[in-house]
Design a protein around this motif. Structure first.
Motif, PDB file in Angstrom:
ATOM      1  N   UNK A 607       2.421  10.468  -1.819  1.00  0.00           N
ATOM      2  CA  UNK A 607       1.845   9.348  -1.072  1.00  0.00           C
ATOM      3  C   UNK A 607       0.973   8.524  -2.016  1.00  0.00           C
ATOM      4  N   UNK A 608       0.815   7.266  -1.681  1.00  0.00           N
ATOM      5  CA  UNK A 608      -0.094   6.418  -2.445  1.00  0.00           C
ATOM      6  C   UNK A 608      -1.449   6.427  -1.760  1.00  0.00           C
ATOM      7  N   UNK A 609      -2.484   6.459  -2.566  1.00  0.00           N
ATOM      8  CA  UNK A 609      -3.833   6.415  -2.018  1.00  0.00           C
ATOM      9  C   UNK A 609      -4.628   5.328  -2.729  1.00  0.00           C
ATOM     10  N   UNK A 622      -1.340   8.022  -7.219  1.00  0.00           N
ATOM     11  CA  UNK A 622      -0.334   8.808  -6.508  1.00  0.00           C
ATOM     12  C   UNK A 622      -0.855  10.220  -6.302  1.00  0.00           C
ATOM     13  N   UNK A 623      -0.649  10.727  -5.087  1.00  0.00           N
ATOM     14  CA  UNK A 623      -1.006  12.104  -4.761  1.00  0.00           C
ATOM     15  C   UNK A 623       0.280  12.840  -4.410  1.00  0.00           C
ATOM     16  N   UNK A 645       0.523   4.675 -12.848  1.00  0.00           N
ATOM     17  CA  UNK A 645       1.606   5.506 -12.333  1.00  0.00           C
ATOM     18  C   UNK A 645       2.147   5.047 -10.982  1.00  0.00           C
ATOM     19  N   UNK A 646       1.476   4.133 -10.315  1.00  0.00           N
ATOM     20  CA  UNK A 646       1.935   3.780  -8.975  1.00  0.00           C
ATOM     21  C   UNK A 646       3.307   3.117  -8.993  1.00  0.00           C
ATOM     22  N   UNK A 647       3.686   2.548 -10.137  1.00  0.00           N
ATOM     23  CA  UNK A 647       5.031   1.992 -10.236  1.00  0.00           C
ATOM     24  C   UNK A 647       6.086   3.095 -10.204  1.00  0.00           C
ATOM     25  N   UNK A 677      -3.931   9.031 -11.044  1.00  0.00           N
ATOM     26  CA  UNK A 677      -4.608   7.757 -10.785  1.00  0.00           C
ATOM     27  C   UNK A 677      -4.181   6.678 -11.777  1.00  0.00           C
ATOM     28  N   UNK A 678      -4.147   5.454 -11.315  1.00  0.00           N
ATOM     29  CA  UNK A 678      -3.973   4.321 -12.226  1.00  0.00           C
ATOM     30  C   UNK A 678      -5.266   4.095 -12.999  1.00  0.00           C
TER      31      UNK A 678
END
Length: 890
Positions: A607-609, A622-623, A645-647, A677-678
């Motif tokens: 999931x994205x946080x 990202x978690x 990393x969210x990409x 984390x980004x």
């Protein structure tokens, strides 16, 4: 009611089966496959692909010999066993492949896909299959070429054929026929050579190639063997008409040129000819072969003015670069010759059109010595007037490429200094800002590196080349070259309104893309907040999401009619597979299944946080949650990060041995939460930037009830190894840390070498990844502040260091020095050096060892697992290879 009970029982059974799935361990890696060597046929009717095992050599050999051919209309798939190098031809109606079971006599087959009619190729020569029609040809010994029609018992032989070109759906052939007395250029029907027209006869036998387009062509002759510099050019038409275009023997070379023209190239319609020449003041240095080497001693002399430092010379087999020859142009209309450049240029690009009047010259000579500290090469752009030879500098010290507009009226480039798109008009020597009237930045607003921010890019041009399409972060703008003050957002601002990154969909990767706005056009869409992606259609002022979802996709090609796309699609939950998408029916069809049900093993989720970081800015990450995640429990967490990393939200994490970083899927199945984390950096403060993003993110997970505050570890490798080492000097929030191949002393590493290339590391700090932005002496305090080894006494977490003695990117002594510092401080630390391995571990057995020891390290500190003997006892030099000490202390 009965149906409900049955469904409830079914769901309960599925849950039990899922819960009973085994954890991912070392035996699981051999089961995972990937899609390999896939393509779609030109008619869009067929897709070929195969599977390849990632960590199973025996099964991989078998899998690579089995290809799957899917009919995109029916969805039916057939297999071709023992196939090598299958290729579609004849518009996609046929496929050729080789059966290589007999390595001495491999057999080639040609198969018509619709009816599976198969032809065995029994000739010794390899067939050349035409892409558009069912015709095959091959070259016999002696130079003869045979053409065969597969749909008819029909063939034709061309004896002594040279260069040839087919046209009109392979009905016509233009070719060179060779004999002992002459070479002849001929034309006619492919299967009736007796009726061919001879266009030109060359008794010098130097006619070897030609260029042909739209009923007209050119060829060149080298008629005099005693004068190898002489070249003649002729024009020809299919009617048989020919004419002498130019003869270099007649050129009146200017005084001072010491040799005949070299590398002559025809430009445009043949009005201009480019060539190299050596002026008399230039000399070509020849090696002094009679001088004996003095081997009584060896001196390595480093000079501050060397264009290439000694370490690079040693690795590249240095030879002193010869000066480039000067560029000249011969004007066929006036018979004049002028110099257009000396040897100081990187590239020359001529104005589009039949008769170029200008050239764009790229010159990087002023920046050669700066390669040590500049990651992105700078260059100057110069305009050359081809009528006068005069040069005009239009831009200095640029990192991006410049290009001509399709109609040749302007030179287009992105200016690093103003962060704007510029156009330069050669006729008036005038530069204007193209993007000034666009309401939003056209450069990457998120760029956090010292080098100039790159532009979002050019999407394409209109069909007539008078309008260009520029990207901002979200939308697409049309800029009329005749009216720069009235840009128009063709995506109507929908991208920015809905946080959608919209880009023109280029199915065939043909640059530049030509857009017809009178018709609906297709877009590539990425949703910034979720990283969901897909394909949409812009119709007037409306955006329609045709194929969109929680996945990442790549276009693997399309049919020639542009109606059918082959897509590679993946997400964390579904794996990477092939899909076919029809742009007209908007129908998507899955055609492969590489790893069904994740091969039967436990799988997690992602999931994205989002949170507010230590700098007061919104931060994403990202978690990854383990299989069977229970929100009412807290979990051991490993922070594993690099930059952003969210990409990768929808990237499928294939399990496997670790060559550096931990394997996410394996750790999830072992009950860990992985947090990525980004990190966006402030230039000059990489440590504080990392702290602001990572520590606040960890605190966010603790507040959410996900992370057990006493069971949080961190891992970083290379650049993140550097920042992770620094981070554990700034906080005690981490129970343990794994540091891989990270720089720990910036003040020393600044002048160190990357042993793989011999280059200095200065560019890493001043212009690129380490983001210091200044040299060591301009910002010494920051270099000291961001050197973990100078703050090692503040570290509270036990540290596992992996750094190998043949590391080609970060010198081994960085990891060793961190270990020695912690050893002197009597702080728990271990250094793993896999002898003769590099920045990443390549040896499979070493990967297995590293994966096991890293897991044992984290398990001990984050799960209270027993300590393995290697952590307690170490492994002395006499025990290496005999006792790995994986077992636990009793």
């Amino acid at each position: 009611m009965k149906l409900f009970v049955l469904l409830l029982i079914g769901f309960s059974m599925c849950g039990e089966l899922w819960a009973s799935r085994p954890e991912i361990d070392s035996t699981a890696y051999a089961k995972w496959k990937r899609i390999d060597n896939y393509a779609i046929s030109d008619n869009g009717l067929w897709v070929k692909y195969r599977y390849a095992y990632i960590d199973n050599e025996e099964e991989d050999r078998k899998a690579r010999e089995c290809y799957y051919i899917c009919n995109t209309r029916t969805g039916k798939t057939r297999t071709i066993e023992h196939a090598e190098m299958p290729e579609f031809f004849a518009g996609g109606n046929w496929i050729s492949y080789t059966d290589g079971r007999d390595s001495e006599k491999p057999v080639t087959y040609l198969m018509e896909l619709q009816n599976e009619r198969k032809i065995q190729w029994n000739r010794a020569e390899d067939p050349e299959c035409l892409p558009d029609v069912p015709i095959v040809n091959y070259q016999k010994k002696g130079g003869s070429r045979v053409f065969l029609r597969l749909n008819r018992p029909d063939s034709v032989v061309y004896n002594n054929i040279g260069c040839y070109e087919l046209s009109d759906a392979a009905k016509k052939i233009l070719y060179i026929r060779k004999s002992e007395t002459a070479n002849e250029l001929c034309y006619g029907d492919l299967f009736t050579p007796e009726s061919h027209r001879m266009i030109f006869r060359d008794t010098s036998r130097s006619l070897n190639r030609f260029n042909f387009s739209k009923n007209k062509g050119t060829f060149e002759l080298h008629p005099e063997k005693t004068n190898p510099g002489r070249v003649q050019w002729y024009t020809f038409e299919l009617t048989g008409k020919t004419g002498l275009l130019a003869d270099s023997h007649t050129w009146q070379l200017p005084e001072g040129i010491t040799s005949a023209p070299r590398n002559i190239r025809l430009l445009g319609n043949g009005t201009l000819f480019e060539f190299d020449a050596i002026p008399h003041q230039k000399t070509i240095q020849k090696p002094q072969s009679d001088v004996q080497c003095d081997s009584s001693f060896t001196l390595e002399l480093w000079s501050w003015q060397d264009p290439v430092i000694q370490s690079v010379q040693a690795l590249s087999g240095y030879r002193k670069e010869q000066e480039k020859l000067d560029k000249y142009l011969y004007d066929n209309r006036t018979g004049t010759i002028r110099q257009i450049s000396d040897g100081q240029y990187a590239s020359i690009r001529y104005q589009p059109g039949n008769i170029p009047h200008y050239a764009l010259l790229t010159d990087n000579s002023a920046f050669q010595l700066q390669k040590d500290w500049l990651y992105i090469e700078r260059k100057d752009y110069k305009l050359v007037n081809l009528q006068t030879g005069k040069q005009h500098i239009l831009a200095r010290s640029q990192t991006q490429q410049a290009e001509w507009s399709p109609d040749g009226r302007y030179i287009i480039y992105f200016d690093d200094q103003s962060q704007a798109w510029k156009r330069f008009e050669p006729e008036r020597l005038k530069t204007e800002n193209i993007s000034e009237a666009i309401s939003f930045p056209v450069h990457n607003e998120l760029c956090d590196r010292p080098h100039p921010a790159e532009p979002y890019g050019i999407g394409g041009w209109s069909a007539d080349g008078t309008r260009m399409y520029l990207y901002d972060r979200f939308d697409i703008w049309r800029v009329d070259m005749d009216n720069l003050q009235a840009p128009y957002c063709i995506t109507q601002g929908i991208g920015r309104r809905d946080s959608l990154i919209l880009r023109l969909l280029d199915i065939y990767s043909i640059a530049p893309l030509r857009l017809d706005e009178t018709k609906p056009f297709y877009l590539d869409i990425t949703e910034w907040k979720t990283r969901n992606s897909g394909i949409g259609q812009m119709n007037g002022s409306k955006l329609q999401k045709d194929y969109f979802g929680a996945f990442m996709y790549q276009c693997g090609g399309g049919s020639q009619d542009g109606k059918t796309l082959l897509l590679s699609r993946q997400s964390f939950s579904e794996g990477r597979n092939l899909w076919v998408y029809n742009l007209e029916s908007h129908r998507a069809q899955k055609i492969s299944d590489a790893n069904p049900g994740h091969c039967g093993y436990q799988w997690g989720s992602v999931r994205m946080t989002e949170w507010t970081n230590g700098a007061g800015k919104r931060n994403q990450g990202l978690v990854y949650l383990p299989h069977g995640y229970n929100p009412s429990q807290t979990y051991p967490v490993i922070v594993n990060y690099y930059e952003t990393h969210t990409q990768e939200m929808h990237t499928y994490q294939v399990p496997g041995w670790s060559c550096a970083m931990l394997d996410i899927s394996t750790y999830l199945s072992q009950g860990y939460v992985i947090f990525r984390p980004d990190v966006y950096f402030t230039v000059g403060e990489p440590g504080q930037s990392t702290y602001d993003a990572v520590v606040s993110g960890v605190e966010h997970l603790i507040k959410q009830g996900i992370a057990n505050p006493d069971r949080i570890g961190i891992e970083g490798h290379s650049w993140s190894g550097c920042t992770a080492a620094l981070l554990i000097t700034m906080t005690d929030i981490f129970r343990c840390a794994s540091i891989g191949a990270g720089v720990v002393n910036l003040t020393e590493a600044y002048t160190a070498l990357r042993t793989g290339s011999g280059n200095t590391r200065m560019f890493m700090y001043e212009d690129w990844q380490c983001r210091m932005g200044k040299n060591l002496w301009e910002n010494l305090d920051a270099y000291v502040r961001n050197s973990a080894i100078l703050r090692a006494n503040r570290i509270t977490a036990p540290v596992l260091i992996m750094h190998n003695d043949k590391d080609e990117a970060v010198e081994f002594h960085e990891g060793r020095n961190l270990f020695l510092a912690l050893r002197r401080l009597q702080h728990p630390a271990w250094l793993l050096n896999y002898k003769n391995e590099g920045h990443f571990i390549g040896n499979k057995n070493a990967q297995r060892d590293w994966s096991q020891r890293m897991m044992q390290f984290f398990n001990h500190y984050l799960k209270n697992a027993p300590m393995p003997r290697w952590m307690q006892e170490g492994i002395n030099i006499n025990e290496r290879g005999f006792d790995q000490k994986y077992d636990f202390i009793k």
